[in-house]
Motif scaffolding. Structure first.
Motif, mmCIF file in Angstrom:
data_model
loop_
_atom_site.group_PDB
_atom_site.id
_atom_site.type_symbol
_atom_site.label_atom_id
_atom_site.label_comp_id
_atom_site.label_asym_id
_atom_site.label_seq_id
_atom_site.Cartn_x
_atom_site.Cartn_y
_atom_site.Cartn_z
ATOM 1 N N UNK A 22 37.217 34.902 4.026
ATOM 2 C CA UNK A 22 35.628 34.989 4.313
ATOM 3 C C UNK A 22 35.226 33.698 4.832
ATOM 4 N N UNK A 23 35.688 32.598 4.422
ATOM 5 C CA UNK A 23 35.232 31.425 5.130
ATOM 6 C C UNK A 23 35.722 31.383 6.648
ATOM 7 N N UNK A 24 37.224 31.616 6.603
ATOM 8 C CA UNK A 24 37.730 31.410 7.953
ATOM 9 C C UNK A 24 36.880 32.321 9.082
ATOM 10 N N UNK A 25 36.640 33.645 8.557
ATOM 11 C CA UNK A 25 35.912 34.544 9.707
ATOM 12 C C UNK A 25 34.415 33.933 9.942
ATOM 13 N N UNK A 26 33.832 33.087 9.107
ATOM 14 C CA UNK A 26 32.692 32.713 9.457
ATOM 15 C C UNK A 26 33.123 31.466 10.508
ATOM 16 N N UNK A 27 33.915 30.782 10.316
ATOM 17 C CA UNK A 27 34.158 29.640 11.409
ATOM 18 C C UNK A 27 34.627 30.437 12.744
ATOM 19 N N UNK A 28 35.475 31.443 12.692
ATOM 20 C CA UNK A 28 35.721 32.190 14.164
ATOM 21 C C UNK A 28 34.355 32.872 14.760
ATOM 22 N N UNK A 29 33.281 33.313 13.869
ATOM 23 C CA UNK A 29 32.074 34.121 14.368
ATOM 24 C C UNK A 29 31.230 32.872 14.858
ATOM 25 N N UNK A 30 31.274 31.705 14.265
ATOM 26 C CA UNK A 30 30.429 30.746 14.880
ATOM 27 C C UNK A 30 31.110 30.150 16.170
ATOM 28 N N UNK A 31 32.089 30.357 16.426
ATOM 29 C CA UNK A 31 32.854 30.195 17.736
ATOM 30 C C UNK A 31 32.473 31.266 18.740
ATOM 31 N N UNK A 32 31.957 32.534 18.322
ATOM 32 C CA UNK A 32 31.882 33.445 19.013
ATOM 33 C C UNK A 32 33.001 34.163 19.442
ATOM 34 N N UNK A 33 34.340 34.249 18.589
ATOM 35 C CA UNK A 33 35.576 34.790 18.733
ATOM 36 C C UNK A 33 35.395 36.026 18.456
ATOM 37 N N UNK A 34 35.856 36.851 19.167
ATOM 38 C CA UNK A 34 36.062 38.467 18.913
ATOM 39 C C UNK A 34 37.217 38.841 18.108
#
Length: 168
Positions: A22-34
């Motif tokens: 969940x934490x890692x997903x937030x990081x990827x989302x902050x970087x606008x990664x699909x």
């Protein structure tokens, strides 16, 4: 490439539990990664799996795999001897693939709760699935994501490999 202790530790960092994913997903989302999600047993990794996973990874920036636990594989009735490899070994092998970013072992009968957690932009299944039967498609489509299938490479399956080994 020789797998050293350092490399092995890096590979193992791709295997998540729900809280750390969940934490890692937030990081990827902050970087606008699909984020692309798929799931399966991935027992006796073979050419067909690599083809499927590489095509899935090409659909986005981050490939997340929901890996069926040993118990959930048994419930799928894949065969009396399945899984052949234990879940931790299957997870480690998947994590060694360069284009795989995250693996999470799930116990449930379906990956629905995991898909709710991941909220992928793209949900991928094998070509034998109809979109109406893909678990979690409702979640992805509701947020405007893509639900798609990837055709199998003919002649490759864990079941076929198991049969060849038994007949050897």
């Amino acid at each position: 490439m020789i797998i050293t202790h350092t490399n092995l530790e890096i590979i193992k960092k791709k295997i998540f539990v729900r809280e750390t994913l969940s934490r890692q997903l937030n990081i990827w989302r902050m970087k606008s990664q699909k984020i692309v999600f798929t799931n399966g047993c991935f027992d006796l990794l073979h050419h067909g799996h690599i083809d499927y996973l590489s095509k899935a990874a090409d659909l986005g920036d981050v490939l997340v795999i929901g890996l069926n636990s040993d118990a959930s594989v048994k419930k799928l009735n894949k065969g009396a001897n399945r899984p052949i490899q234990i879940e931790n070994d299957r997870a480690l092998i998947l994590s060694a693939i360069q284009f795989v970013e995250a693996i999470l072992i799930f116990e449930e009968d379906t990956p629905y709760e995991l898909i709710k957690l991941v909220q992928p932009d793209v949900l991928v299944k094998g070509g034998d699935w109809k979109e109406s039967d893909i678990v979690g498609a409702d979640i992805v489509k509701k947020k405007g994501g893509l639900v798609t299938t990837i055709p199998y490479v003919e002649g490759y399956s864990t079941t076929n490999i198991e049969k060849r080994i038994k007949n050897w």
